[in-house]
Design an enzyme around this catalytic site. Structure first.
Site, PDB file in Angstrom:
ATOM      1  N   LYS A 110       0.800  -1.230   0.000  1.00  0.00           N
ATOM      2  CA  LYS A 110       0.000   0.000   0.000  1.00  0.00           C
ATOM      3  C   LYS A 110       0.831   1.278   0.000  1.00  0.00           C
ATOM      4  O   LYS A 110       0.350   2.341  -0.413  1.00  0.00           O
ATOM      5  CB  LYS A 110      -0.934   0.007   1.203  1.00  0.00           C
ATOM      6  CG  LYS A 110      -2.067  -1.014   1.139  1.00  0.00           C
ATOM      7  CD  LYS A 110      -3.173  -0.552   0.220  1.00  0.00           C
ATOM      8  CE  LYS A 110      -4.415  -1.414   0.367  1.00  0.00           C
ATOM      9  NZ  LYS A 110      -5.528  -0.926  -0.466  1.00  0.00           N
ATOM     10  N   SER A 132       0.995  -9.763  -0.647  1.00  0.00           N
ATOM     11  CA  SER A 132       0.664  -8.336  -0.571  1.00  0.00           C
ATOM     12  C   SER A 132       0.988  -7.673   0.759  1.00  0.00           C
ATOM     13  O   SER A 132       1.171  -6.452   0.812  1.00  0.00           O
ATOM     14  CB  SER A 132      -0.812  -8.119  -0.902  1.00  0.00           C
ATOM     15  OG  SER A 132      -1.637  -8.849  -0.009  1.00  0.00           O
TER      16      SER A 132
END
Length: 414
Positions: free
Chosen positions: A65, A314
């Site tokens: 992110k 991720s």
């Protein structure tokens, strides 16, 4: 379904997106890490493909992110920076925005669900952001953040439904192709869709033939439901251990990009996720949060064989208590732990008999409960509950058969 990227107009559009992704790469220089691909022999063996791990859990904030958040903040005007930013997040976007804002000298307020793991809340605070906890899922935190945006004139930084955020996430695909230019397929976790949308734009612009597959939990498959219904679906509830992708409604922009450029969305169970988490930890010494392990769980669902496949890990922001729980559940799911009960006659030698059977079956006993109060006839029968360490489902079945052959009825607990 024919993909729009086969059209000339879409090819031009992809080139425009690619230029923006290349700008994002420049913005992120010195901020995000170029996470090098790791070949996985274990996942390759399990799915029949050549599997590479893209370890975004090694980013400074523990997740991908940071890429989208920092790129977005770089595009703000001086007056927008002075207003301060606000974001809603289940954790990783929060840290990305907080870290980026701190680096760029921007005040940040982050709204997070009350269910957010403490490790993510504390990490966000450590980057100097003001944290507000509200609601039980991302969508409730989002509603509060939008309310505060209007009240205080903040700049809202969307976790996924923003092109500048997507361009930042798309740098992941560019890095993959810099290392392996003939990659065949990229598997991507899907929540709101920002990660896979950015990756799809970059990958399809560079090579139309790359297959992009999204992976969602069965208990939070908002994007798959939306694609199947040819329109955005708002789920009534979400239920999954993968809190980072527990989104009821996908983004408007991400939905359109995914509909046009993503080849397939598959769903996986929480048990599939836990198995993948365990393999990443045990075989690669990589810590993944549940949503971070999604793409590896999806490997079992793809039909391709003999292909070069990149899986996005991720994020790795997970607390120690959850790690312990995930390990135990993963062991059960892979047949590495077996708990069962049997009834014995309450007489000397019965426990030794069962122990001998288990020893001959190479089952290592790690817990045992000998309880005469759990049977209907406590004066004649005893219930024995045993947990053993095993080597897989075939081993478990062999133990059950050995006990059955000696007249014991096995009640499998887990």
């Amino acid at each position: 379904m024919e993909k729009v990227y086969t059209n000339l107009s879409s090819n031009r559009e992809l080139k425009i997106h690619l230029r923006e992704i290349q700008k994002a790469q420049l913005n992120l220089k010195g901020i995000s890490k170029k996470t090098a691909l790791i070949y996985s022999d274990v996942f390759s063996s399990e799915c029949g493909n050549e599997v590479y791990i893209k370890p975004e859990n090694l980013q400074i904030t523990g997740a991908f992110k940071i890429r989208g958040a920092y790129n977005k903040l770089c595009t703000l005007t001086p007056s927008e920076r002075d207003r301060g930013v606000i974001a809603s997040s289940a954790g990783n976007h929060a840290q990305g925005v907080a870290y980026s804002a701190q680096k760029l000298g921007i005040a940040a307020t982050i709204v997070m669900p009350k269910t957010t793991p403490l490790i993510k809340v504390e990490a966000t605070k450590s980057y100097g952001a003001t944290v507000i906890l509200i609601g039980d899922c991302y969508d409730e935190a989002y509603a509060e953040a939008k309310k505060l945006e209007k009240e205080h004139n903040y700049v809202f930084v969307h976790p996924f439904d923003d092109l500048d955020v997507m361009y930042g996430q798309g740098t992941i695909a560019s890095e993959i192709l810099e290392e392996i230019d003939d990659i065949d397929c990229i598997l991507v976790p899907v929540g709101g869709g920002g990660l896979i949308a950015g990756i799809a734009l970059a990958a399809k612009a560079l090579n139309h033939n790359i297959k992009i597959i999204g992976v969602e939990p069965e208990g939070a498959k908002a994007m798959k439901e939306s694609l199947d219904n040819n329109g955005i679906v708002n789920l009534k509830t979400v239920r999954t251990i993968a809190d980072g992708v527990a989104v009821k409604k996908p983004g408007d922009l991400t939905f359109e990009i995914i509909r046009n450029y993503v080849d397939e969305i598959v769903t996986v169970s929480d048990f599939d996720i836990m198995e993948s988490f365990l393999l990443l930890l045990e075989k690669h010494k990589l810590i993944a949060e549940a949503s971070g392990a999604l793409s590896f769980a999806g490997l079992k669902k793809i039909k391709e064989k003999g292909k070069k496949v990149a899986c996005i890990l991720s994020g790795g922001n997970i607390d120690v208590v959850t790690i312990s729980s995930m390990i135990n559940r993963g062991l059960v799911s892979r047949g590495r732990l077996f708990c069962f009960s049997i009834e014995l006659s309450d007489k000397p030698g019965e426990l030794v008999k069962v122990s001998t059977i288990l020893s001959n079956a190479n089952a290592n006993v790690i817990k045992l409960d000998h309880n005469q109060f759990k049977t209907s006839d406590r004066f004649m029968q005893v219930q024995l509950e045993i947990t053993v360490e095993t080597n897989g489902h075939d081993h478990v079945n062999g133990i059950i058969t050995a006990l059955n052959n000696e007249g014991y009825k096995v009640n499998k607990i887990y």
